[in-house]
Design a protein around this motif. Structure first.
Motif, PDB file in Angstrom:
ATOM      1  N   PHE A  98       0.842  -1.196   0.000  1.00 35.32           N
ATOM      2  CA  PHE A  98       0.000   0.000   0.000  1.00 35.32           C
ATOM      3  C   PHE A  98       0.880   1.250   0.000  1.00 35.32           C
ATOM      4  O   PHE A  98       0.817   2.097   0.883  1.00 35.32           O
ATOM      5  N   HIS A  99       1.684   1.297  -1.026  1.00 35.18           N
ATOM      6  CA  HIS A  99       2.700   2.324  -1.209  1.00 35.18           C
ATOM      7  C   HIS A  99       2.122   3.725  -0.995  1.00 35.18           C
ATOM      8  O   HIS A  99       1.026   4.038  -1.447  1.00 35.18           O
ATOM      9  N   ASN A 100       2.882   4.539  -0.276  1.00 28.61           N
ATOM     10  CA  ASN A 100       2.505   5.930  -0.041  1.00 28.61           C
ATOM     11  C   ASN A 100       3.253   6.814  -1.034  1.00 28.61           C
ATOM     12  O   ASN A 100       4.488   6.856  -0.999  1.00 28.61           O
ATOM     13  N   PRO A 101       2.547   7.452  -1.997  1.00 29.70           N
ATOM     14  CA  PRO A 101       1.108   7.718  -1.990  1.00 29.70           C
ATOM     15  C   PRO A 101       0.267   6.922  -2.991  1.00 29.70           C
ATOM     16  O   PRO A 101      -0.942   7.115  -3.043  1.00 29.70           O
ATOM     17  N   THR A 102       0.836   6.039  -3.821  1.00 31.94           N
ATOM     18  CA  THR A 102       0.064   5.467  -4.920  1.00 31.94           C
ATOM     19  C   THR A 102      -0.923   4.389  -4.500  1.00 31.94           C
ATOM     20  O   THR A 102      -1.876   4.110  -5.219  1.00 31.94           O
ATOM     21  N   ALA A 124      -4.639   6.714   1.420  1.00 31.90           N
ATOM     22  CA  ALA A 124      -5.033   7.782   0.510  1.00 31.90           C
ATOM     23  C   ALA A 124      -5.125   7.269  -0.914  1.00 31.90           C
ATOM     24  O   ALA A 124      -4.598   6.201  -1.257  1.00 31.90           O
ATOM     25  N   ALA A 125      -5.800   8.051  -1.748  1.00 35.14           N
ATOM     26  CA  ALA A 125      -5.883   7.782  -3.184  1.00 35.14           C
ATOM     27  C   ALA A 125      -4.987   8.770  -3.922  1.00 35.14           C
ATOM     28  O   ALA A 125      -5.007   9.970  -3.625  1.00 35.14           O
ATOM     29  N   TRP A 126      -4.201   8.248  -4.859  1.00 36.80           N
ATOM     30  CA  TRP A 126      -3.300   9.074  -5.678  1.00 36.80           C
ATOM     31  C   TRP A 126      -4.043   9.367  -6.978  1.00 36.80           C
ATOM     32  O   TRP A 126      -4.029   8.588  -7.919  1.00 36.80           O
ATOM     33  N   ILE A 127      -4.718  10.510  -7.010  1.00 30.82           N
ATOM     34  CA  ILE A 127      -5.678  10.810  -8.066  1.00 30.82           C
ATOM     35  C   ILE A 127      -5.024  11.631  -9.170  1.00 30.82           C
ATOM     36  O   ILE A 127      -4.362  12.644  -8.901  1.00 30.82           O
ATOM     37  N   GLY A 128      -5.223  11.199 -10.399  1.00 31.33           N
ATOM     38  CA  GLY A 128      -4.760  11.970 -11.547  1.00 31.33           C
ATOM     39  C   GLY A 128      -5.760  13.059 -11.870  1.00 31.33           C
ATOM     40  O   GLY A 128      -6.929  12.770 -12.167  1.00 31.33           O
ATOM     41  N   ILE A 129      -5.322  14.316 -11.811  1.00 26.79           N
ATOM     42  CA  ILE A 129      -6.251  15.440 -11.990  1.00 26.79           C
ATOM     43  C   ILE A 129      -6.211  16.013 -13.406  1.00 26.79           C
ATOM     44  O   ILE A 129      -6.892  16.994 -13.693  1.00 26.79           O
ATOM     45  N   GLY A 130      -5.402  15.418 -14.277  1.00 25.53           N
ATOM     46  CA  GLY A 130      -5.400  15.825 -15.673  1.00 25.53           C
ATOM     47  C   GLY A 130      -4.484  16.990 -15.994  1.00 25.53           C
ATOM     48  O   GLY A 130      -3.568  16.871 -16.798  1.00 25.53           O
ATOM     49  N   PRO A 135      -6.749  11.827   1.131  1.00 23.31           N
ATOM     50  CA  PRO A 135      -6.905  10.823   2.190  1.00 23.31           C
ATOM     51  C   PRO A 135      -8.266  10.136   2.147  1.00 23.31           C
ATOM     52  O   PRO A 135      -9.270  10.740   1.750  1.00 23.31           O
ATOM     53  N   ILE A 136      -8.296   8.878   2.582  1.00 27.10           N
ATOM     54  CA  ILE A 136      -9.557   8.132   2.688  1.00 27.10           C
ATOM     55  C   ILE A 136      -9.881   7.850   4.157  1.00 27.10           C
ATOM     56  O   ILE A 136     -10.670   6.967   4.467  1.00 27.10           O
ATOM     57  N   THR A 137      -9.279   8.614   5.045  1.00 30.64           N
ATOM     58  CA  THR A 137      -9.365   8.325   6.480  1.00 30.64           C
ATOM     59  C   THR A 137     -10.403   9.175   7.213  1.00 30.64           C
ATOM     60  O   THR A 137     -10.598   8.995   8.416  1.00 30.64           O
ATOM     61  N   TYR A 138     -11.080  10.068   6.507  1.00 29.17           N
ATOM     62  CA  TYR A 138     -12.009  10.974   7.176  1.00 29.17           C
ATOM     63  C   TYR A 138     -13.457  10.512   7.025  1.00 29.17           C
ATOM     64  O   TYR A 138     -13.781   9.664   6.189  1.00 29.17           O
ATOM     65  N   SER A 139     -14.325  11.106   7.828  1.00 27.10           N
ATOM     66  CA  SER A 139     -15.740  10.760   7.771  1.00 27.10           C
ATOM     67  C   SER A 139     -16.356  11.272   6.469  1.00 27.10           C
ATOM     68  O   SER A 139     -15.783  12.103   5.758  1.00 27.10           O
ATOM     69  N   GLU A 140     -17.556  10.793   6.171  1.00 27.99           N
ATOM     70  CA  GLU A 140     -18.224  11.228   4.945  1.00 27.99           C
ATOM     71  C   GLU A 140     -18.493  12.723   4.965  1.00 27.99           C
ATOM     72  O   GLU A 140     -18.320  13.414   3.951  1.00 27.99           O
ATOM     73  N   ASP A 141     -18.896  13.258   6.110  1.00 32.84           N
ATOM     74  CA  ASP A 141     -19.177  14.687   6.198  1.00 32.84           C
ATOM     75  C   ASP A 141     -17.902  15.507   5.970  1.00 32.84           C
ATOM     76  O   ASP A 141     -17.917  16.498   5.225  1.00 32.84           O
ATOM     77  N   GLU A 142     -16.811  15.097   6.589  1.00 31.03           N
ATOM     78  CA  GLU A 142     -15.553  15.816   6.407  1.00 31.03           C
ATOM     79  C   GLU A 142     -15.064  15.733   4.959  1.00 31.03           C
ATOM     80  O   GLU A 142     -14.587  16.732   4.396  1.00 31.03           O
ATOM     81  N   THR A 143     -15.196  14.557   4.365  1.00 35.73           N
ATOM     82  CA  THR A 143     -14.761  14.388   2.986  1.00 35.73           C
ATOM     83  C   THR A 143     -15.631  15.198   2.027  1.00 35.73           C
ATOM     84  O   THR A 143     -15.135  15.786   1.063  1.00 35.73           O
ATOM     85  N   ARG A 144     -16.921  15.255   2.310  1.00 36.64           N
ATOM     86  CA  ARG A 144     -17.822  16.045   1.469  1.00 36.64           C
ATOM     87  C   ARG A 144     -17.429  17.527   1.521  1.00 36.64           C
ATOM     88  O   ARG A 144     -17.396  18.214   0.486  1.00 36.64           O
ATOM     89  N   ARG A 145     -17.122  18.025   2.725  1.00 32.52           N
ATOM     90  CA  ARG A 145     -16.695  19.421   2.843  1.00 32.52           C
ATOM     91  C   ARG A 145     -15.359  19.653   2.136  1.00 32.52           C
ATOM     92  O   ARG A 145     -15.126  20.711   1.556  1.00 32.52           O
ATOM     93  N   ALA A 146     -14.487  18.652   2.176  1.00 35.49           N
ATOM     94  CA  ALA A 146     -13.195  18.780   1.491  1.00 35.49           C
ATOM     95  C   ALA A 146     -13.402  18.899  -0.016  1.00 35.49           C
ATOM     96  O   ALA A 146     -12.748  19.728  -0.680  1.00 35.49           O
ATOM     97  N   PHE A 147     -14.281  18.093  -0.580  1.00 37.01           N
ATOM     98  CA  PHE A 147     -14.513  18.168  -2.021  1.00 37.01           C
ATOM     99  C   PHE A 147     -15.234  19.453  -2.417  1.00 37.01           C
ATOM    100  O   PHE A 147     -15.020  19.976  -3.523  1.00 37.01           O
TER     101      PHE A 147
END
Length: 356
Positions: free
Chosen positions: A120-124, A274-280, A317-329
């Protein structure tokens, strides 16, 4: 503490690597373990093999020890090792590591040390296949390279197929071969407030590291050691709870990213933090800085690379609650409107938000 070292040794034995308490050195977190190994096994000017992207504080520790970094690339695979091999059990070898390039780098440069994050390599989030582990360890043994396996994320398995053993189990060691050391941590798997880490190595190396440790601290906190010693026998229950939390966080990130940024590339993720996301677009640094204006501190892609690389990636990161992640996005969506509309300037990665 002897009983903590025994508990850590027992945990390795459960994972398929017989270990005794005198093969374990407890440290003040994994970061101290990395720095201690770097200072002990590297001299100024030595080459150190590192993956890119990688954990940024590790490259900092290696550089502070005087190392010249020798990078090999890790990519977040779409299917492997998440896809099974022909026998239906073993992971496919296309795991995100270029084993040919790694062998060639070791053969040409004979690095003194190789720092790897095989699980589970950090960050990929990628996991090194057993076949790749054997190939890299064989090449390292042939060229005198000390291998350091950072296993701080190894227990963060959500649903990875196949069997993965600790790195030294894949080494076909002969007398005189360079060692394979492991680094572990309680903060990622048990609780973030526990700054307790450890090094697993052969006894003579542990004695050498013990002799070098007083130059960095005068002792490891006793209360934290007692807490970890109490928690390790309950690791299975704790990690199951952690697995459920990470699975929920993974699905939340995937769903929200698909809704808010359908053009972003989200790799399949079977564990890790965490997810290593390609943003284009090459705007990761601009995006991270703009996000700060909306109350979000997030690490830009170049924080995990060298010389400004990985501007097209963002570690989420994938470690936060749904509410926190929603606010982050929501914050990222507002920041994206600014970052994607402006030319991407150059930023010093060390000056970017330090959230890893």
């Amino acid at each position: 503490m002897p009983h903590l070292r025994q508990a850590i040794a027992d945990r390795y034995a459960e994972r398929g690597l017989p270990t005794t308490a005198d093969q374990v050195l407890v440290t003040v977190g994994a970061q101290q373990a990395i720095a201690l190994i770097a200072r002990t096994f590297l001299s100024r000017g030595d080459r150190a093999l590192v993956e890119l992207p990688t954990y940024p504080h590790a490259t900092e520790a290696l550089r502070l020890a005087g190392a010249r970094l020798l990078p090999i690339t890790v990519t977040p695979p779409d299917d492997a090792p998440h896809a099974l091999g022909p026998d239906g059990r073993e992971p496919a070898e296309d795991d995100g590591w270029d084993a040919d390039a790694a062998e060639q780098a070791i053969r040409r440069a004979s690095p003194a040390l190789a720092y790897l994050i095989p699980d589970f390599h950090n960050p990929t989030g990628a996991s090194m296949s057993p076949a790749t582990r054997e190939r890299i360890l064989t090449a390292a043994a042939a060229h005198g390279t000390v291998v350091v396996g950072d296993e701080t994320t190894a227990d963060l398995d959500i649903d990875r197929p196949g069997e993965y053993l600790p790195l030294p189990t894949y080494a076909h060691r002969n007398a005189g071969d360079p060692p394979v050391l492991l680094i572990g941590s309680a903060s990622k798997s048990l609780w973030g407030g526990l700054r307790i880490g450890w090094i697993r190595a052969e006894r003579p190396l542990i004695q050498r590291l013990i002799a070098a440790k007083p130059s960095t601290d005068l002792g490891t906190p006793m209360i934290e050691q007692l807490v970890v010693a109490r928690m390790l026998p309950q690791a299975a229950e704790i990690l199951e709870e952690r697995r459920v939390q990470l699975a929920s966080g993974r699905e939340t990130v995937r769903r929200l990213a698909g809704e808010v940024f359908p053009e972003w590339r989200i790799p399949r993720l079977h564990g890790g933090l965490a997810a290593w996301i390609g943003i284009g677009a090459p705007v990761s640094s601009s995006l991270a800085l703009a996000a700060r204006n909306h109350g979000l501190l997030i690490a830009a892609g170049p924080r995990f690379g060298l010389d400004g690389a990985f501007e097209r990636f963002l570690r989420v990161p994938i470690t936060y609650s749904e509410d926190e992640t929603r606010r982050a996005f929501a914050a990222l969506e507002r920041a994206w409107a600014v970052a994607s509309a402006e030319p991407a300037p150059y930023y010093d990665a060390t000056a970017l938000p330090n959230v890893v």
